[in-house]
Design a protein around this motif. Sequence first.
Motif, PDB file in Angstrom:
ATOM      1  N   MET A   1      -1.313  -2.832  -5.160  1.00 35.81           N
ATOM      2  CA  MET A   1      -0.859  -2.974  -3.775  1.00 35.81           C
ATOM      3  C   MET A   1      -2.004  -3.602  -2.974  1.00 35.81           C
ATOM      4  SD  MET A   1       2.115  -1.644  -4.311  1.00 35.81           S
ATOM      5  CE  MET A   1       2.930  -1.393  -2.748  1.00 35.81           C
ATOM      6  N   LYS A   2      -1.719  -3.900  -1.724  1.00 36.57           N
ATOM      7  CA  LYS A   2      -2.711  -4.638  -0.949  1.00 36.57           C
ATOM      8  C   LYS A   2      -3.375  -3.761   0.115  1.00 36.57           C
ATOM      9  CE  LYS A   2      -0.563  -9.120  -1.562  1.00 36.57           C
ATOM     10  NZ  LYS A   2       0.284 -10.153  -0.996  1.00 36.57           N
ATOM     11  N   ILE A   3      -4.672  -4.047   0.347  1.00 37.64           N
ATOM     12  CA  ILE A   3      -5.360  -3.495   1.507  1.00 37.64           C
ATOM     13  C   ILE A   3      -5.692  -4.674   2.401  1.00 37.64           C
ATOM     14  CG2 ILE A   3      -7.328  -2.178   2.360  1.00 37.64           C
ATOM     15  CD1 ILE A   3      -7.620  -0.922  -0.406  1.00 37.64           C
ATOM     16  N   ASP A   4      -5.092  -4.700   3.554  1.00 34.83           N
ATOM     17  CA  ASP A   4      -5.303  -5.801   4.505  1.00 34.83           C
ATOM     18  C   ASP A   4      -5.162  -7.173   3.821  1.00 34.83           C
ATOM     19  OD1 ASP A   4      -5.747  -3.880   6.437  1.00 34.83           O
ATOM     20  OD2 ASP A   4      -7.912  -3.838   6.068  1.00 34.83           O
ATOM     21  N   GLY A   5      -4.121  -7.306   3.003  1.00 35.05           N
ATOM     22  CA  GLY A   5      -3.802  -8.592   2.394  1.00 35.05           C
ATOM     23  C   GLY A   5      -4.472  -8.860   1.058  1.00 35.05           C
ATOM     24  N   THR A   6      -5.449  -8.016   0.661  1.00 34.72           N
ATOM     25  CA  THR A   6      -6.142  -8.223  -0.619  1.00 34.72           C
ATOM     26  C   THR A   6      -5.574  -7.280  -1.668  1.00 34.72           C
ATOM     27  OG1 THR A   6      -8.149  -8.763   0.587  1.00 34.72           O
ATOM     28  CG2 THR A   6      -8.395  -8.239  -1.748  1.00 34.72           C
ATOM     29  N   PRO A   7      -5.130  -7.829  -2.834  1.00 32.17           N
ATOM     30  CA  PRO A   7      -4.587  -6.946  -3.872  1.00 32.17           C
ATOM     31  C   PRO A   7      -5.674  -6.067  -4.477  1.00 32.17           C
ATOM     32  CG  PRO A   7      -4.157  -9.276  -4.383  1.00 32.17           C
ATOM     33  CD  PRO A   7      -5.103  -9.241  -3.228  1.00 32.17           C
ATOM     34  N   PHE A   8      -5.368  -4.807  -4.669  1.00 29.29           N
ATOM     35  CA  PHE A   8      -6.305  -3.840  -5.249  1.00 29.29           C
ATOM     36  C   PHE A   8      -5.603  -3.015  -6.312  1.00 29.29           C
ATOM     37  CE2 PHE A   8      -9.085  -4.487  -1.644  1.00 29.29           C
ATOM     38  CZ  PHE A   8     -10.330  -4.113  -2.102  1.00 29.29           C
ATOM     39  N   ARG A   9      -6.381  -2.555  -7.296  1.00 29.74           N
ATOM     40  CA  ARG A   9      -6.018  -1.387  -8.072  1.00 29.74           C
ATOM     41  C   ARG A   9      -6.952  -0.273  -7.616  1.00 29.74           C
ATOM     42  NH1 ARG A   9      -4.828  -2.886 -14.424  1.00 29.74           N
ATOM     43  NH2 ARG A   9      -2.900  -4.063 -14.082  1.00 29.74           N
ATOM     44  N   SER A  10      -6.675   0.956  -8.052  1.00 27.39           N
ATOM     45  CA  SER A  10      -7.507   2.077  -7.605  1.00 27.39           C
ATOM     46  C   SER A  10      -8.760   2.239  -8.460  1.00 27.39           C
ATOM     47  CB  SER A  10      -6.691   3.374  -7.645  1.00 27.39           C
ATOM     48  OG  SER A  10      -6.272   3.604  -8.980  1.00 27.39           O
ATOM     49  N   VAL A 170      -2.947   4.018 -10.999  1.00 29.64           N
ATOM     50  CA  VAL A 170      -3.734   2.775 -11.018  1.00 29.64           C
ATOM     51  C   VAL A 170      -3.112   1.779 -10.042  1.00 29.64           C
ATOM     52  CG1 VAL A 170      -4.614   0.906 -12.472  1.00 29.64           C
ATOM     53  CG2 VAL A 170      -4.463   3.233 -13.377  1.00 29.64           C
ATOM     54  N   ASP A 171      -1.795   1.751  -9.969  1.00 33.33           N
ATOM     55  CA  ASP A 171      -1.104   0.940  -8.958  1.00 33.33           C
ATOM     56  C   ASP A 171       0.345   1.437  -8.831  1.00 33.33           C
ATOM     57  OD1 ASP A 171      -0.774  -0.924  -6.998  1.00 33.33           O
ATOM     58  OD2 ASP A 171      -1.169  -2.658  -8.247  1.00 33.33           O
ATOM     59  N   TRP A 172       0.992   1.105  -7.755  1.00 31.76           N
ATOM     60  CA  TRP A 172       2.383   1.411  -7.417  1.00 31.76           C
ATOM     61  C   TRP A 172       2.612   2.860  -6.983  1.00 31.76           C
ATOM     62  CZ3 TRP A 172       6.074  -1.791  -6.121  1.00 31.76           C
ATOM     63  CH2 TRP A 172       6.080  -3.087  -6.645  1.00 31.76           C
ATOM     64  N   GLY A 173       2.004   3.830  -7.731  1.00 33.03           N
ATOM     65  CA  GLY A 173       2.323   5.224  -7.463  1.00 33.03           C
ATOM     66  C   GLY A 173       3.535   5.669  -8.260  1.00 33.03           C
ATOM     67  N   THR A 174       3.831   6.972  -8.135  1.00 32.80           N
ATOM     68  CA  THR A 174       5.034   7.500  -8.793  1.00 32.80           C
ATOM     69  C   THR A 174       6.100   7.758  -7.709  1.00 32.80           C
ATOM     70  OG1 THR A 174       4.107   9.736  -8.712  1.00 32.80           O
ATOM     71  CG2 THR A 174       3.772   8.455 -10.747  1.00 32.80           C
ATOM     72  N   ALA A 175       5.914   8.782  -6.896  1.00 29.50           N
ATOM     73  CA  ALA A 175       6.910   9.077  -5.855  1.00 29.50           C
ATOM     74  C   ALA A 175       7.060   7.926  -4.857  1.00 29.50           C
ATOM     75  CB  ALA A 175       6.526  10.355  -5.117  1.00 29.50           C
ATOM     76  N   LEU A 176       5.973   7.221  -4.590  1.00 29.34           N
ATOM     77  CA  LEU A 176       6.061   6.149  -3.589  1.00 29.34           C
ATOM     78  C   LEU A 176       6.554   4.820  -4.174  1.00 29.34           C
ATOM     79  CD1 LEU A 176       3.044   6.596  -1.119  1.00 29.34           C
ATOM     80  CD2 LEU A 176       5.251   7.759  -1.194  1.00 29.34           C
ATOM     81  N   ALA A 177       6.564   4.685  -5.504  1.00 26.77           N
ATOM     82  CA  ALA A 177       6.984   3.400  -6.078  1.00 26.77           C
ATOM     83  C   ALA A 177       8.417   3.018  -5.672  1.00 26.77           C
ATOM     84  CB  ALA A 177       6.837   3.432  -7.603  1.00 26.77           C
ATOM     85  N   PRO A 178       9.398   3.944  -5.770  1.00 31.48           N
ATOM     86  CA  PRO A 178      10.754   3.559  -5.320  1.00 31.48           C
ATOM     87  C   PRO A 178      10.792   3.227  -3.826  1.00 31.48           C
ATOM     88  CG  PRO A 178      10.797   5.626  -6.577  1.00 31.48           C
ATOM     89  CD  PRO A 178       9.356   5.320  -6.298  1.00 31.48           C
ATOM     90  N   ILE A 179       9.930   3.886  -3.067  1.00 25.96           N
ATOM     91  CA  ILE A 179       9.897   3.647  -1.614  1.00 25.96           C
ATOM     92  C   ILE A 179       9.356   2.249  -1.328  1.00 25.96           C
ATOM     93  CG2 ILE A 179       8.743   4.367   0.525  1.00 25.96           C
ATOM     94  CD1 ILE A 179       8.981   7.299  -0.640  1.00 25.96           C
ATOM     95  N   TYR A 180       8.259   1.869  -2.001  1.00 20.99           N
ATOM     96  CA  TYR A 180       7.735   0.507  -1.824  1.00 20.99           C
ATOM     97  C   TYR A 180       8.776  -0.527  -2.230  1.00 20.99           C
ATOM     98  CZ  TYR A 180       2.982   2.258  -1.003  1.00 20.99           C
ATOM     99  OH  TYR A 180       1.879   2.879  -0.467  1.00 20.99           O
ATOM    100  N   MET A 181       9.474  -0.266  -3.321  1.00 24.72           N
ATOM    101  CA  MET A 181      10.466  -1.245  -3.771  1.00 24.72           C
ATOM    102  C   MET A 181      11.636  -1.339  -2.804  1.00 24.72           C
ATOM    103  SD  MET A 181      10.449  -1.127  -7.869  1.00 24.72           S
ATOM    104  CE  MET A 181       8.872  -1.444  -8.697  1.00 24.72           C
ATOM    105  N   ALA A 182      12.049  -0.188  -2.277  1.00 23.81           N
ATOM    106  CA  ALA A 182      13.144  -0.207  -1.298  1.00 23.81           C
ATOM    107  C   ALA A 182      12.731  -0.982  -0.050  1.00 23.81           C
ATOM    108  CB  ALA A 182      13.539   1.228  -0.931  1.00 23.81           C
ATOM    109  N   HIS A 183      11.537  -0.711   0.421  1.00 20.36           N
ATOM    110  CA  HIS A 183      11.032  -1.403   1.609  1.00 20.36           C
ATOM    111  C   HIS A 183      10.957  -2.911   1.352  1.00 20.36           C
ATOM    112  CE1 HIS A 183       8.599  -2.165   5.190  1.00 20.36           C
ATOM    113  NE2 HIS A 183       7.810  -2.890   4.424  1.00 20.36           N
TER     114      HIS A 183
END
Length: 362
Positions: A1-10, A170-183
């Motif tokens: 996902m991005k932080i202020d436009g820059t893609p990051f992993r954790s 590492v990226d996307w998340g678990t509970a938040l992954a469907p939320i990011y995709m829906a958004h």
Amino acid sequence: MKIDGTPFRSIWVDDMDRWSVRIIDQTKLPWAVDLVRLTTMEEMAHAIKAMLVRGAPLIGASAAYGVALAMRADASDASLANALAVLGATRPTAINLRWALARMHKLLAPLAPAARAAAAYDEAAQICDEDVAVNRAIGEHGLPLIAQRAHGGRRVNVLTHCNAGWIATVDWGTALAPIYMAHDAGIDVHVWVEETRPRNQGASLTAWELGKHGVPHTVIADNAGGHYMQHGEVDLVIVGTDRVTRAGDVCNKIGTYLKALAARDNGVPFWVALPSSTIDWTIRDGLSDIPIEERAATEVTTMTGRAMDGSIATVRIVPTASPAANPAFDVTPARLVSGLITERGLCDANEAALAAMFTDLA
Ligand code: MRU
């Protein structure tokens, strides 16, 4: 996902030296994005224990890189055994830690010491890449749960607890992954973010993540979740988990169980998102068999935040003479779980359904 436009992993290997490990110090969020460089297994163990990195899948990936750092310094059998013991003792509840260390041990133990460091880095990178793919699949399988409630363009309200977003993996998340995709799919999704006392992973981390991605959200006190459910303002709950038993009991951040009770009383679906690496196939009864981490009382007796002058301050909120207890997780019995969102699809929270979906692992 991005932080202020820059893609990051954790977590990632340093671009310059190609061996040290970079993490985002999560104890500094949301006030600073501090990219810490870790150079030893001991530093990694401290980062896990002190929760610079946290969240079950990220704990596992971090431990894998901890083993790689140990093998770079000393690839002997004794060093491998020591790394597995030290890293394995950092946090007791998230099963992904044991899963990742077992995987590293299985790969490295038969190898000649000279081959271990390179193999360990490759395997840690593989664990990270797999985690990203698995979480993307969790997002895809969970997306319809949100999409089907968005008929006519109506807003879908999801309640979540703690942080099971991209920085917990590492990226996307678990509970938040469907939320990011829906958004991202244009669905009007809004998240009730429970603050998650005592460490405030919801208020500090989930709110930060969602804000950076532009997902509408509202931070609420943990105690407000039931109220919003009673008033029809929660369409579904999605949480992550640190360990699921083979019978479907779910261990997650303290307070999750109370939300499952409130969800059941109000007919609100209660879903749990997880990678298969979070399933502990060796146990059935979550209440008796999952070790619950007891953390420092100071996490309850104090709060840390940004003072009005901009400085970061820790203040005591409990009388100095009062003791405090701090169990970090609780167990939600499978009977209160509407279903599990896994990388292979939606699954009922019971032994037969889990065994049928994961025939190769059960
Ligand atoms: O103590 P933490 O912050 O490591 O606890 C994290 C959680 O409880 C998460 O919900 C869980 O690890 C799932 S993360 C995808």
